[in-house]
Design an enzyme around this catalytic site. Sequence first.
Site, PDB file in Angstrom:
ATOM      1  N   SER A 178     -34.682  42.577  40.768  1.00 25.89           N
ATOM      2  CA  SER A 178     -35.500  41.557  41.419  1.00 25.89           C
ATOM      3  C   SER A 178     -36.543  41.013  40.451  1.00 25.89           C
ATOM      4  O   SER A 178     -37.248  41.776  39.785  1.00 25.89           O
ATOM      5  CB  SER A 178     -36.198  42.166  42.645  1.00 25.89           C
ATOM      6  N   GLY A 179     -36.610  39.715  40.363  1.00 22.80           N
ATOM      7  CA  GLY A 179     -37.556  39.067  39.454  1.00 22.80           C
ATOM      8  C   GLY A 179     -36.988  38.752  38.095  1.00 22.80           C
ATOM      9  O   GLY A 179     -37.685  38.208  37.232  1.00 22.80           O
ATOM     10  N   THR A 183     -31.492  34.212  40.951  1.00 22.61           N
ATOM     11  CA  THR A 183     -31.366  33.068  41.868  1.00 22.61           C
ATOM     12  C   THR A 183     -31.507  31.755  41.125  1.00 22.61           C
ATOM     13  O   THR A 183     -30.731  30.812  41.345  1.00 22.61           O
ATOM     14  CB  THR A 183     -32.425  33.171  42.977  1.00 22.61           C
ATOM     15  N   ASN A 240     -41.091  39.675  42.427  1.00 20.65           N
ATOM     16  CA  ASN A 240     -40.548  38.322  42.339  1.00 20.65           C
ATOM     17  C   ASN A 240     -41.085  37.510  43.509  1.00 20.65           C
ATOM     18  O   ASN A 240     -41.105  37.982  44.649  1.00 20.65           O
ATOM     19  CB  ASN A 240     -39.009  38.357  42.378  1.00 20.65           C
ATOM     20  N   SER A 243     -37.524  36.351  45.742  1.00 17.97           N
ATOM     21  CA  SER A 243     -36.506  37.384  45.597  1.00 17.97           C
ATOM     22  C   SER A 243     -35.426  37.220  46.663  1.00 17.97           C
ATOM     23  O   SER A 243     -35.718  37.070  47.850  1.00 17.97           O
ATOM     24  CB  SER A 243     -37.157  38.761  45.728  1.00 17.97           C
ATOM     25  N   SER A 244     -34.174  37.255  46.237  1.00 17.50           N
ATOM     26  CA  SER A 244     -33.050  37.187  47.181  1.00 17.50           C
ATOM     27  C   SER A 244     -32.896  38.549  47.841  1.00 17.50           C
ATOM     28  O   SER A 244     -32.700  39.559  47.161  1.00 17.50           O
ATOM     29  CB  SER A 244     -31.755  36.818  46.451  1.00 17.50           C
ATOM     30  N   GLY A 472     -29.329  43.654  41.231  1.00 18.90           N
ATOM     31  CA  GLY A 472     -29.034  44.584  40.156  1.00 18.90           C
ATOM     32  C   GLY A 472     -29.337  46.014  40.574  1.00 18.90           C
ATOM     33  O   GLY A 472     -29.722  46.304  41.709  1.00 18.90           O
ATOM     34  N   GLU A 474     -31.113  49.302  41.317  1.00 16.30           N
ATOM     35  CA  GLU A 474     -32.482  49.522  41.765  1.00 16.30           C
ATOM     36  C   GLU A 474     -32.802  51.020  41.755  1.00 16.30           C
ATOM     37  O   GLU A 474     -31.991  51.854  42.174  1.00 16.30           O
ATOM     38  CB  GLU A 474     -32.692  48.951  43.178  1.00 16.30           C
TER      39      GLU A 474
END
Length: 1598
Positions: A178-179, A183, A240, A243-244, A472, A474
């Site tokens: 994330s970040g 996206t 992020n 973030s998705s 990704g 985590e």
Amino acid sequence: MAQTSAAKALEVYTKGTEAWFPDEQEGWIMGKLSSKTVEGDKVKLVFRIESQKKDITFESTLAKLDANKAADLPPLKNPPALEGIDDLAMLSYLHEPAVLHNIRLRYAQENIYTYSGIVLIAMNPFQRLAIYGTDIMREYSGKRRDELEPHLFAVAEEAYRSMIQENKNQSIIVSGESGAGKTQSARYIMRYFATVDDLGTMSRSTENSSSSGGVSEVEKAVLATNPIMESFGNSKTTRNDNSSRFGKYMEILFSKPTGPSKSVRITGAIIRTYLLERSRLIFQPPTERNYHIFYQLCAGAPAAERKELGLGSWESFFYLNQGGNGTIPNVDDAAEFIETTKGLSDIGIALATQWSIFKICAALLHIGNIKVSARRDEADVADDDPALEMVTKLLGIDKKEFKKWIVKKQIITRSEKIVTALNQYQAVVGRDSVAKFIYSMLFDWLVKIINQNLARDATPNQRFIGVLDIYGFEHFKKNSFEQFCINYANEKLQQEFNAHVFKLEQEEYVAEQINWSFIDFNDNQPCIDMIENKLGILDLLDEESRLPSGSDNSLITKLYQRFAVPTQKFFEKPRFGQQAFTIKHYACDVIYDIDGFIEKNKDTVSDELMAVLNASEFDFLKEVIKIEVVEAPKPETTPGRAARGGSSMKKPTLGSIFKASLVKLMATIRETEVHYIRCIKPNSAKVAFAFEAQMVLQQLRACGVLETIRISCAGYPSRSTFADFADRYYLLVPSKEWGPDAKKLTSTIVKKVISDEDKHQMGLTKVFFRAGQLAYLEKLRSERQRECVILIQKNIRRCVYQKRYVRMRTAAVKLQTATRTYQAQKLYRQRRETRAAITIQKNVRTWLSRKRYQRIRDAVVKIQSSIRMAKARALSQALREKNAATRIQKTWRGYVVRKQYKITRRRMVLIQTSVRRRAAVKQLKVLKAEARSVGKLKEINYKLEGKVVELSQALNASKEENTKLSEKVESLESQVTGWKDKFSKIESQTKAVTANLNTGSAEMKKELLELQHANETLTKEGEKAASLLRRREETIAKLEEELAASKEEVAKLREEVKNAPKVEDTTTVNALKKEVASLRDQMSRLLAGKYRADRVADQQIAEQKSPQSSDYPYMNGMGSPPNGSINGYFGQEYRAATSVPGQIELDLAAAAAKVRPRRHSYVEGAPASPVLDRTESAQRKNRANVMVDTRAPIPGPMDEGQVLEAERSVRILEDKALEEEIIDALVTNLRIPLPSTQTVATRKEIFFPAHLVGTIMNQLINHDLPARMLSLMSNVMKAVQTLTMKFEDDYVSAFWLSNCYELLCVVKTTQEKQAREGGRRRQAGRRDSDASETERSLEKVRTDLDYLLIEIYHGWIKELKKRLSNMIVPAVIENQSLPGYICKQSGGLWGKWGKSSASSQFTIEQLLNFLSKLSKTMRCYYMEDSMTRQILTELLRVIGVSAFNHLLMRKNFCTWKRGVQIQYNVSRLEEWCTSHGIAEATLHLQQLLQAAKLLTLNKTSPQDIETIFDVCFLLNPTQIKKLLSLYYAADFDSPLSPELLKIVASRAVLNEKSDVLLLDLEQAPDFAKPNPHTVDQIERFVPAWMSLPHIQAVVTSA
């Protein structure tokens, strides 16, 4: 052998060698070998760490090093030439510190993209970069992946072209934590696919591009899914801001390739989503937000809707205020809400449906505000809870039922239903589960609707490119069910990635037929089996979730029993506690907290609440959740089944759903060609271009990049073609072993320098090396080059000193020679001065004597001239007096003759006027006699009245003229009397003189005779004038009598008309009708025949029909009638008029007179009668019957030949065949003269189409046919447009561009002529509606020609740019014309390992020949100079901009040798511009020239950077920074230090927002249309080889 292997490994570690060492802060730090000790079996290496001012000692034994193949030795640093390389796979030492250092170095240079084999590593810059615009897309469109700098667009272009060329589906997997920028990367990729087909080298043709800049509605809809999915599926997290919170795989569907370019268009898309984070709806950690849509709705909803939905600020909702931060810096939620609604509209969701969606979203917010209180051990919700009221209102559900089943639950047994109360925690969980369920269903509904709308036109087996934007790996402090699913998905993707990399590596080896062993890599299949196999973790989780008594504790117990065994290497039980378990993933070990696994896996809503929702009055809500409708459970007889009853057991769990979707995703990916993008988050603070080494290392391990490198290192990571290798390393063997066979030379080099055969392999076309061998070869090459350089320096220094000695010896000899020369010159100067003094004295004395002589001579000459002047002046006076007398006589005689001529001319005009008046009177009588019909009496009456008025005016004019003539006669008589007196005086003086002189000179006698003759002549003329005056008076009297008779006759006719009976005689009427029919028949036969008939035949017919027509010219004052009989002449005219042809002729003449009165007529200013006005308007409406040239003067009645000629011209001009001949012969099928310097065509041979069309246009105007002219010109222009838009050849466009401009000049000339004639008519007080219509038509034609000229110009320029685009880069950038500065074609790392360099397709000479040919073509067609300059200048601008942009994007290309070559090529272009007279075009090449100069300037110190900024003043700091970051240090050239790059970057930051990187290729200057000039003469030239009968007829009659 083992000792030898270790010894060889230690050979590389020499003093000064740099190696890497682990570090807690920087990951890896670099140290330099300061000492090396090998004593027996012991090895000791001491490295100095300059950054930390400490030493690190490495100690080991040779046996230990041999045992692990020297893996314990510190990893070596790559050579400087390899630092900052754009592909990690090309590193010689391919290990973790080298990868980290290379990425760090590139990131510091603001190069955020780096290749690692097939993977693109994308570093998040945390700021906007100007590298995603349309100009950047255009640079990557059509380029190979390794041709330009690494970029997202390069990967997208490779996938796009592979899909088209190989007809195979593609997948792009974008992953990262994330970040990291997943996206945004996926968004840029989708935007590239939506616009790539419109990019090309130049833009698409206008007919293929849509009004929205080439993006279709489907493509807009596909792009519109981004804001929708981000609003409903993204949120702000600590890592992020966008973030998705779900995984997304979008299949972008493409049409079949069409056309020669195999272009495709997006026809739709299909979206698949994975694992939406439902828990975020009800809970957010501190500083985080809920999904964006809720904040957008609160900020952007209109006031009325906000009131209806009960919305306030985000702080008032429990589901939104838990994070404590509801805003994102630099993000406007209200504007984002508008963008979201626009996206919903673009994909086809109606506005009413949108507000239904927002209504559900508002209801979810109010669900979170329902207060669940505790009453003892039971939960309770107040009846008057405002949030409850708003929820039931918005969702249309029953308030009591909804409240009841929030705080209660129902258990169904075999015989009864038991309702029990829930505690506060259970009620809150039930409330939140409703919200999560509804939002999850709404999200799935949105995806379903998007797919339905986007895939409406999808066809089976349609090709697609899938873009996977997935989370990704985590690893947090507390990892739960979500992290377990995410890491499970990454395990699957990593396995697929490893297999793909392994497959590619093995395929390369098989293709090259080298000996290789199986490459072992860490296969994570056992870990995946442990998760997804039967009785695996997911299976046990589902089993426990289906049990009514299932819990997290029982699940963890089962996991321990099943997997916490010695044989399971991927599962680990913690030492302390019983609430967690560890899975050893490929990236790292992750500890998962078992708390919440069962609840999150179920994620269901009770049947009672589902029934409440299904009973809603809100139809849209039922549509959203209808997929979850379950029938009521039937009573079961089996106790076991009853014990496990409940609808939740019929629903699939979240884990099973995710597993099934993941399996389907893997199957899809395996059927496609995969491309990988790994996004890396460089720092946790989200600071621009800040680098946290440990964080990046962790992500590199997690994303599988290091695993890929390990697989490559297990084989032969370095490879090169034989030609490239031999070209690079031929220095390592003696020159006698060099040869043309590259493979043989490569084998010789390798065998000589690498003794271990395991370190290399010879393939069919390439040589392969183990890791580190490339650096070893580079080291040997550098040493060999150093030896050669020393040898060259030694010989050059010897040569320098030898030349210095020769120079000193030569200087000494020259000094001696100069001294001796000076002494000789001094002696010579003395002797010369003595001789000069003598010469001066001689000359001075001579000058004084000569001056005295000249003074005496001048005095004598002056006296003589004075005497001669006096004599000449006397003689001149006598001659002047004689000449004056002669001039007086000449003037007097001229005056007498001119006066006599004027009198004679005036009398003739008077006679002609009288004759015409008399003829008109007789014609009136004849017409009156013929027209006895009762129906015509009224019309004749009007005509007679008009003629009476005309005669009255003519009579008055005659009287006035008579009075003037009388006065002139009196003055003439007085003058004659005066001349008689003067003559008598002169005669008496003459006699006196004669008597005195006795004899007169012959000259005086002659003058006397002339005077006598003049006197007699004047006397006769006076008598003639008197007789003429008397005749004039008699004629006037007769006319007055005839006028009176005419008036009486008119009065009688009026009486007859009044007294005429109402009913006409039938016989008379029939007779008149027959006569009229007969006359019409004769007229039609007379005017019959096509205009192609011979003119001589027409003239013969006219002479037969009207034998007296040839006598008409005598009426205009140019001559007298035959035999001097005026009465006889007019009698003949009236006799001819009584016949039918004569009558037709008179009618035609009268019609012509009505259209335009005759010039020189005394009745021109008379008012027109109503009959004439009506006739004139009728004539204008029906010009097909009678059409004459109204612009030409009509001296009198037209003869029949002239009438036929006029009628024939009209028929020619109105015939459709004329237009077809113009379009076919002059435009479409015209054989255009080819440009040639040997036989240059004349201007009339080039411009004849324009001049012929202009001639026809003028003829149409002269015959009052403006509408026909406008139609003809429009069709001609359309034909020219159709022809020129084909762009078959340059000479066609140049020819018609010149002719269109010439035709525009002809139109302008015609406009000016019409304007002058209109001005004269306005001065005369006449108004002409036809003239105004003609002017409007001409203005319309001129406007259309302007548009056509601009369209041809822009179309041709566009076509030239397309052809030129393929030549620019090879000719200007890649072409190497200077032999001493040749570098590898692809530059950089020796032409890119494994890629052979192709030779330049075009040379600078070919480009100059192209421009010269174009210039010659335009010159041969006499194109306007300003247009020629604009075209060539624009092409030079395109050359400069395209070459400059390509140089900025070309990777590993910017070397100082390349800069020299580019400067030379640019100088050739500048010379060409100067020689062709367009020196101003060189301004467009200056930026490219300065970029080339930048490559050749020194770059070693800050002062050099200042010099670069001063010299390259046209380049902005961003461009300079880009060029310096791309600069590649060639042999013996020092690379740029990071400190210098930081200095440049600091200057670039100041103007980064305003600076642009690439020049705008499309921002061309507007076409400056040259002002049309006046055409002196319109040529009527028709080439002899053309057959143009219709045009020839018009030209001949013009």
